[in-house]
Motif scaffolding. Sequence first.
Motif, short mmCIF file in Angstrom:
data_model
loop_
_atom_site.label_atom_id
_atom_site.label_comp_id
_atom_site.label_asym_id
_atom_site.label_seq_id
_atom_site.Cartn_x
_atom_site.Cartn_y
_atom_site.Cartn_z
N MET A 1 -41.59 -43.69 -16.98
CA MET A 1 -40.65 -42.61 -16.82
C MET A 1 -40.93 -40.98 -16.84
SD MET A 1 -37.19 -42.26 -18.93
CE MET A 1 -36.30 -43.81 -18.58
N ASN A 2 -40.47 -40.25 -15.94
CA ASN A 2 -41.13 -38.94 -15.85
C ASN A 2 -39.76 -37.93 -16.72
OD1 ASN A 2 -41.97 -36.27 -15.61
ND2 ASN A 2 -41.77 -36.19 -13.51
N ASN A 3 -40.10 -37.66 -18.08
CA ASN A 3 -39.34 -36.84 -18.90
C ASN A 3 -39.66 -35.27 -18.81
OD1 ASN A 3 -37.43 -35.51 -20.75
ND2 ASN A 3 -37.91 -37.14 -22.13
N LYS A 4 -38.78 -34.66 -18.21
CA LYS A 4 -39.22 -33.15 -18.01
C LYS A 4 -39.13 -32.55 -19.19
CE LYS A 4 -38.32 -32.59 -12.75
NZ LYS A 4 -37.67 -31.85 -12.03
N MET A 5 -38.10 -33.02 -20.14
CA MET A 5 -38.04 -32.26 -21.48
C MET A 5 -39.40 -32.29 -22.36
SD MET A 5 -34.93 -30.94 -21.43
CE MET A 5 -34.53 -30.62 -23.15
N ASN A 6 -40.15 -33.17 -22.12
CA ASN A 6 -41.38 -33.30 -22.90
C ASN A 6 -42.62 -32.54 -22.21
OD1 ASN A 6 -40.12 -34.73 -24.91
ND2 ASN A 6 -40.72 -36.62 -24.05
N ASP A 7 -42.22 -32.12 -21.02
CA ASP A 7 -43.41 -31.35 -20.10
C ASP A 7 -43.50 -29.88 -20.58
OD1 ASP A 7 -44.94 -30.68 -18.51
OD2 ASP A 7 -43.93 -31.24 -16.71
N ASP A 8 -44.78 -29.41 -20.96
CA ASP A 8 -45.00 -28.21 -21.68
C ASP A 8 -45.35 -27.20 -20.54
OD1 ASP A 8 -44.93 -28.99 -24.14
OD2 ASP A 8 -46.90 -29.23 -24.54
N ARG A 9 -45.13 -27.49 -19.13
CA ARG A 9 -45.41 -26.61 -18.13
C ARG A 9 -44.12 -26.14 -17.99
NH1 ARG A 9 -47.34 -30.03 -13.63
NH2 ARG A 9 -46.25 -31.72 -14.89
N ILE A 10 -44.13 -24.70 -17.51
CA ILE A 10 -43.11 -23.84 -16.83
C ILE A 10 -42.58 -24.31 -15.52
CG2 ILE A 10 -41.90 -21.70 -16.49
CD1 ILE A 10 -43.76 -20.51 -18.68
N PRO A 11 -41.41 -24.84 -15.29
CA PRO A 11 -41.08 -24.98 -13.83
C PRO A 11 -41.44 -24.00 -12.89
CG PRO A 11 -39.17 -25.40 -15.32
CD PRO A 11 -40.40 -24.57 -16.18
N PRO A 12 -42.02 -24.16 -11.77
CA PRO A 12 -42.36 -23.24 -10.67
C PRO A 12 -41.27 -22.14 -10.38
CG PRO A 12 -42.50 -25.33 -9.67
CD PRO A 12 -42.14 -25.70 -10.89
N GLU A 13 -40.03 -22.43 -10.34
CA GLU A 13 -38.88 -21.73 -10.39
C GLU A 13 -38.78 -20.74 -11.21
OE1 GLU A 13 -38.17 -25.78 -8.25
OE2 GLU A 13 -38.51 -25.15 -10.47
N LEU A 14 -38.91 -21.12 -12.50
CA LEU A 14 -39.05 -20.18 -13.48
C LEU A 14 -40.02 -18.96 -13.63
CD1 LEU A 14 -37.59 -19.09 -16.14
CD2 LEU A 14 -38.70 -21.00 -17.31
N GLU A 15 -41.21 -19.58 -13.21
CA GLU A 15 -42.32 -18.93 -13.04
C GLU A 15 -42.43 -17.65 -11.99
OE1 GLU A 15 -46.04 -20.83 -12.56
OE2 GLU A 15 -46.06 -22.06 -14.34
N ARG A 16 -41.65 -18.07 -10.84
CA ARG A 16 -41.42 -17.42 -9.68
C ARG A 16 -40.22 -16.10 -10.35
NH1 ARG A 16 -41.52 -21.86 -6.57
NH2 ARG A 16 -39.44 -21.70 -6.57
N TYR A 17 -39.21 -16.63 -10.99
CA TYR A 17 -38.47 -15.57 -11.54
C TYR A 17 -38.85 -14.68 -12.43
CZ TYR A 17 -34.15 -14.06 -13.97
OH TYR A 17 -33.44 -13.19 -14.60
N LEU A 18 -39.79 -15.18 -13.38
CA LEU A 18 -40.32 -14.21 -14.31
C LEU A 18 -41.26 -13.34 -13.79
CD1 LEU A 18 -41.08 -16.66 -17.28
CD2 LEU A 18 -39.11 -15.08 -17.11
N ALA A 19 -41.93 -13.59 -12.51
CA ALA A 19 -42.92 -12.78 -12.03
C ALA A 19 -41.85 -11.62 -11.17
CB ALA A 19 -43.84 -13.78 -11.26
N LEU A 20 -40.98 -12.12 -10.73
CA LEU A 20 -39.95 -10.96 -10.18
C LEU A 20 -39.63 -10.08 -11.10
CD1 LEU A 20 -38.29 -10.06 -7.99
CD2 LEU A 20 -36.60 -11.61 -8.31
#
Length: 55
Positions: A1-20
């Motif tokens: 099971m893939n649980n995104k809540m336990n994933d320590d990586r930042i989602p790519p969408e959030l990374e792009r938003y923060l870069a902007l």
Amino acid sequence: MNNKMNDDRIPPELERYLALCERIYERMVETGEWPWPDSPNFEDVVDSGDNDNGV
């Protein structure tokens, strides 16, 4: 099971938003638009207590 809540990586969408946001901030610093001047006048402060929009 893939649980995104336990994933320590930042989602790519959030990374792009923060870069902007960072590029906008850096541009504003370069052009002198940031930091915004704070008003020393208490009368300039907005009070939302009487706002009927529920803000």
